[in-house]
Scaffold this motif. Structure first.
Motif, PDB file in Angstrom:
ATOM      1  N   TYR A  11       0.852  -1.196   0.000  1.00 23.22           N
ATOM      2  CA  TYR A  11       0.000   0.000   0.000  1.00 23.22           C
ATOM      3  C   TYR A  11       0.883   1.239   0.000  1.00 23.22           C
ATOM      4  O   TYR A  11       2.061   1.169   0.364  1.00 23.22           O
ATOM      5  CB  TYR A  11      -0.908  -0.002   1.236  1.00 23.22           C
ATOM      6  CG  TYR A  11      -2.090  -0.941   1.125  1.00 23.22           C
ATOM      7  CD1 TYR A  11      -3.089  -0.729   0.165  1.00 23.22           C
ATOM      8  CD2 TYR A  11      -2.229  -2.033   1.978  1.00 23.22           C
ATOM      9  CE1 TYR A  11      -4.179  -1.586   0.070  1.00 23.22           C
ATOM     10  CE2 TYR A  11      -3.317  -2.888   1.880  1.00 23.22           C
ATOM     11  CZ  TYR A  11      -4.281  -2.653   0.925  1.00 23.22           C
ATOM     12  OH  TYR A  11      -5.353  -3.507   0.826  1.00 23.22           O
ATOM     13  N   TYR A  15       3.769   0.053   2.919  1.00 21.20           N
ATOM     14  CA  TYR A  15       3.346  -0.987   3.843  1.00 21.20           C
ATOM     15  C   TYR A  15       3.047  -2.271   3.061  1.00 21.20           C
ATOM     16  O   TYR A  15       2.243  -2.270   2.139  1.00 21.20           O
ATOM     17  CB  TYR A  15       2.098  -0.543   4.621  1.00 21.20           C
ATOM     18  CG  TYR A  15       1.792  -1.524   5.702  1.00 21.20           C
ATOM     19  CD1 TYR A  15       2.382  -1.414   6.946  1.00 21.20           C
ATOM     20  CD2 TYR A  15       0.961  -2.605   5.445  1.00 21.20           C
ATOM     21  CE1 TYR A  15       2.152  -2.350   7.922  1.00 21.20           C
ATOM     22  CE2 TYR A  15       0.724  -3.555   6.419  1.00 21.20           C
ATOM     23  CZ  TYR A  15       1.322  -3.423   7.653  1.00 21.20           C
ATOM     24  OH  TYR A  15       1.100  -4.357   8.610  1.00 21.20           O
ATOM     25  N   ALA A  17       1.204  -5.415   2.751  1.00 20.67           N
ATOM     26  CA  ALA A  17       0.048  -6.122   3.315  1.00 20.67           C
ATOM     27  C   ALA A  17       0.092  -7.600   2.963  1.00 20.67           C
ATOM     28  O   ALA A  17      -0.352  -8.440   3.750  1.00 20.67           O
ATOM     29  CB  ALA A  17      -1.246  -5.487   2.825  1.00 20.67           C
ATOM     30  N   HIS A  36      -4.442 -12.916  12.466  1.00 26.44           N
ATOM     31  CA  HIS A  36      -4.602 -11.758  13.338  1.00 26.44           C
ATOM     32  C   HIS A  36      -5.125 -10.544  12.570  1.00 26.44           C
ATOM     33  O   HIS A  36      -5.054 -10.502  11.341  1.00 26.44           O
ATOM     34  CB  HIS A  36      -3.273 -11.429  14.022  1.00 26.44           C
ATOM     35  CG  HIS A  36      -2.174 -11.057  13.054  1.00 26.44           C
ATOM     36  ND1 HIS A  36      -2.007  -9.784  12.556  1.00 26.44           N
ATOM     37  CD2 HIS A  36      -1.213 -11.808  12.464  1.00 26.44           C
ATOM     38  CE1 HIS A  36      -0.985  -9.760  11.729  1.00 26.44           C
ATOM     39  NE2 HIS A  36      -0.488 -10.995  11.650  1.00 26.44           N
ATOM     40  N   SER A  37      -5.621  -9.574  13.314  1.00 27.00           N
ATOM     41  CA  SER A  37      -6.072  -8.337  12.695  1.00 27.00           C
ATOM     42  C   SER A  37      -4.872  -7.675  12.011  1.00 27.00           C
ATOM     43  O   SER A  37      -3.802  -7.588  12.590  1.00 27.00           O
ATOM     44  CB  SER A  37      -6.653  -7.442  13.798  1.00 27.00           C
ATOM     45  OG  SER A  37      -7.064  -6.240  13.254  1.00 27.00           O
ATOM     46  N   GLY A  38      -5.066  -7.271  10.741  1.00 27.36           N
ATOM     47  CA  GLY A  38      -3.961  -6.675   9.990  1.00 27.36           C
ATOM     48  C   GLY A  38      -3.113  -7.698   9.250  1.00 27.36           C
ATOM     49  O   GLY A  38      -2.117  -7.346   8.615  1.00 27.36           O
ATOM     50  N   ALA A  39      -3.480  -8.972   9.312  1.00 32.70           N
ATOM     51  CA  ALA A  39      -2.681 -10.028   8.662  1.00 32.70           C
ATOM     52  C   ALA A  39      -2.756  -9.970   7.136  1.00 32.70           C
ATOM     53  O   ALA A  39      -1.905 -10.546   6.456  1.00 32.70           O
ATOM     54  CB  ALA A  39      -3.150 -11.405   9.145  1.00 32.70           C
ATOM     55  N   GLY A  40      -3.809  -9.295   6.618  1.00 29.69           N
ATOM     56  CA  GLY A  40      -3.940  -9.192   5.166  1.00 29.69           C
ATOM     57  C   GLY A  40      -5.148  -9.921   4.596  1.00 29.69           C
ATOM     58  O   GLY A  40      -5.290 -10.041   3.372  1.00 29.69           O
ATOM     59  N   LYS A  41      -6.055 -10.374   5.464  1.00 28.00           N
ATOM     60  CA  LYS A  41      -7.217 -11.150   5.008  1.00 28.00           C
ATOM     61  C   LYS A  41      -8.099 -10.347   4.052  1.00 28.00           C
ATOM     62  O   LYS A  41      -8.457 -10.827   2.970  1.00 28.00           O
ATOM     63  CB  LYS A  41      -8.059 -11.631   6.206  1.00 28.00           C
ATOM     64  CG  LYS A  41      -7.277 -12.474   7.209  1.00 28.00           C
ATOM     65  CD  LYS A  41      -8.149 -12.924   8.370  1.00 28.00           C
ATOM     66  CE  LYS A  41      -8.684 -11.813   9.262  1.00 28.00           C
ATOM     67  NZ  LYS A  41      -7.641 -11.057   9.992  1.00 28.00           N
ATOM     68  N   SER A  42      -8.470  -9.130   4.458  1.00 29.94           N
ATOM     69  CA  SER A  42      -9.344  -8.316   3.595  1.00 29.94           C
ATOM     70  C   SER A  42      -8.657  -8.007   2.274  1.00 29.94           C
ATOM     71  O   SER A  42      -9.280  -8.057   1.204  1.00 29.94           O
ATOM     72  CB  SER A  42      -9.705  -6.986   4.267  1.00 29.94           C
ATOM     73  OG  SER A  42     -10.380  -7.220   5.464  1.00 29.94           O
ATOM     74  N   THR A  43      -7.382  -7.695   2.354  1.00 29.48           N
ATOM     75  CA  THR A  43      -6.622  -7.386   1.136  1.00 29.48           C
ATOM     76  C   THR A  43      -6.651  -8.579   0.187  1.00 29.48           C
ATOM     77  O   THR A  43      -6.917  -8.428  -1.018  1.00 29.48           O
ATOM     78  CB  THR A  43      -5.166  -7.033   1.507  1.00 29.48           C
ATOM     79  OG1 THR A  43      -5.188  -5.884   2.363  1.00 29.48           O
ATOM     80  CG2 THR A  43      -4.329  -6.743   0.278  1.00 29.48           C
TER      81      THR A  43
HETATM   82  P1  ADP Z   1      -7.021  -8.017   7.928  1.00 25.20           P
HETATM   83  O1  ADP Z   1      -8.239  -8.120   7.065  1.00 25.20           O
HETATM   84  O2  ADP Z   1      -6.345  -9.344   8.140  1.00 25.20           O
HETATM   85  O3  ADP Z   1      -7.274  -7.308   9.214  1.00 25.20           O
HETATM   86  P2  ADP Z   1      -6.141  -6.033   5.994  1.00 25.20           P
HETATM   87  O4  ADP Z   1      -5.977  -6.681   4.675  1.00 25.20           O
HETATM   88  O5  ADP Z   1      -7.340  -5.225   6.255  1.00 25.20           O
HETATM   89  O6  ADP Z   1      -5.940  -7.144   7.137  1.00 25.20           O
HETATM   90  O7  ADP Z   1      -4.892  -5.092   6.260  1.00 25.20           O
HETATM   91  C1  ADP Z   1      -3.533  -5.531   6.136  1.00 25.20           C
HETATM   92  C2  ADP Z   1      -2.628  -4.350   6.406  1.00 25.20           C
HETATM   93  O8  ADP Z   1      -2.710  -3.429   5.316  1.00 25.20           O
HETATM   94  C3  ADP Z   1      -3.026  -3.588   7.668  1.00 25.20           C
HETATM   95  O9  ADP Z   1      -1.836  -3.199   8.336  1.00 25.20           O
HETATM   96  C4  ADP Z   1      -3.746  -2.373   7.137  1.00 25.20           C
HETATM   97  O10 ADP Z   1      -3.577  -1.261   7.992  1.00 25.20           O
HETATM   98  C5  ADP Z   1      -3.087  -2.145   5.793  1.00 25.20           C
HETATM   99  N1  ADP Z   1      -4.028  -1.561   4.819  1.00 25.20           N
HETATM  100  C6  ADP Z   1      -5.216  -2.089   4.453  1.00 25.20           C
HETATM  101  N2  ADP Z   1      -5.820  -1.329   3.541  1.00 25.20           N
HETATM  102  C7  ADP Z   1      -5.004  -0.264   3.330  1.00 25.20           C
HETATM  103  C8  ADP Z   1      -5.049   0.875   2.493  1.00 25.20           C
HETATM  104  N3  ADP Z   1      -6.092   1.099   1.668  1.00 25.20           N
HETATM  105  N4  ADP Z   1      -4.016   1.734   2.537  1.00 25.20           N
HETATM  106  C9  ADP Z   1      -2.951   1.530   3.354  1.00 25.20           C
HETATM  107  N5  ADP Z   1      -2.847   0.460   4.174  1.00 25.20           N
HETATM  108  C10 ADP Z   1      -3.840  -0.419   4.152  1.00 25.20           C
END
Ligand code: ADP
Ligand code: ADP
Length: 221
Positions: A11, A15, A17, A36-43
């Protein structure tokens, strides 16, 4: 059918992800993604409908490279995907029926055919006859069912859900997990992220665990 090949997502601000993730998901699998939260699941989940694009590596669905898809081809890709994402909120000023109808308006179904599909989708999630109600009058679990009905109304072959049981009481959460299992039994490929793997463990799904942007574990139970 879904292939991630050394997928990296960086990102803005550098960062990382996802730090190079590879796997294949076959048609009809039930995959539970945790970490864990922030592991990259949503990404990771957002790369399948090309909401996020890889910085490096490749994502392909049914042989189509979606990491390099033209913007004009994305609606066709998404037509075959059901999405229940964190940001998939309901429109609170529209009825349950209208909320579920939304994706069909976009694909241009005939009104009568669309209404039948909406009714079938509501029935499928246990909300038959509730179309006239407004979302604020529903429980959290019922609202999530409406979001799921909206995701399946196009009869997608792949259903992606990002923490669909977050914020739900355990009984509602179990109901929602069972709903995903029933779609999987109907042949739909399911990829669902959760903080609570136990919700799905009785069905022995494939479990994938992300940690700090890497695939730490990937195994069938
Ligand atoms: P999870 O779903 O496992 O909690 P995310 O995929 O949401 O993880 O996020 C992974 C990392 O990428 C986190 O540290 C988050 O802060 C960062 N991140 C997610 N989306 C963005 C974005 N649009 N811009 C910058 N950083 C992002
Ligand atoms: P019918 O085929 O008579 O419409 P179904 O029970 O097969 O009834 O489907 C009802 C609804 O459930 C569908 O409109 C769709 O929303 C959902 N559904 C059922 N099977 C699938 C499937 N394989 N993929 C996606 N959605 C499905």
């Amino acid at each position: 059918m879904i292939v991630f090949d050394k997928v990296v997502k960086r990102y803005p601000g550098d960062y990382v992800a996802l730090g190079g993730v590879s796997f294949e998901i076959r048609h009809g699998e039930l995959v539970v993604l945790s970490g864990h939260s922030g592991a990259g699941k949503s990404t990771l989940l957002k790369m399948i409908p090309a909401i996020e694009r890889p910085t490096a590596g490749m994502v392909s669905i049914n042989g189509q490279d979606v990491s390099r898809l033209r913007a004009s081809a994305i609606p066709y890709l998404r037509r075959n995907l059901g999405l229940v994402l964190q940001e998939s909120r309901l429109l609170f000023d529209r009825s349950v029926f209208d909320n579920v109808m939304l994706p069909l308006r976009i694909t241009g179904h005939l009104p009568r055919d669309a209404a039948k599909r909406v009714d079938a989708a509501l029935e499928r999630v246990g909300l038959a006859g509730r179309g006239r109600e407004m979302p604020p009058g529903l429980s959290g679990g019922e609202q999530q069912r409406v979001a799921i009905a909206r995701a399946i109304v196009n009869r997608p072959s792949i259903l992606i859900a990002d923490e669909p049981t977050a914020h739900l009481d355990s009984a509602y959460a179990r109901d929602i997990a069972g709903l995903f299992k029933s779609f999987n039994e109907a042949g739909v490929t399911i990829i669902v992220s959760t903080h609570d793997e136990r919700l799905f463990s009785q069905w022995r799904p494939r479990r994938m665990v992300l940690g700090k942007g890497l695939l730490m574990r990937d195994f069938a139970a």
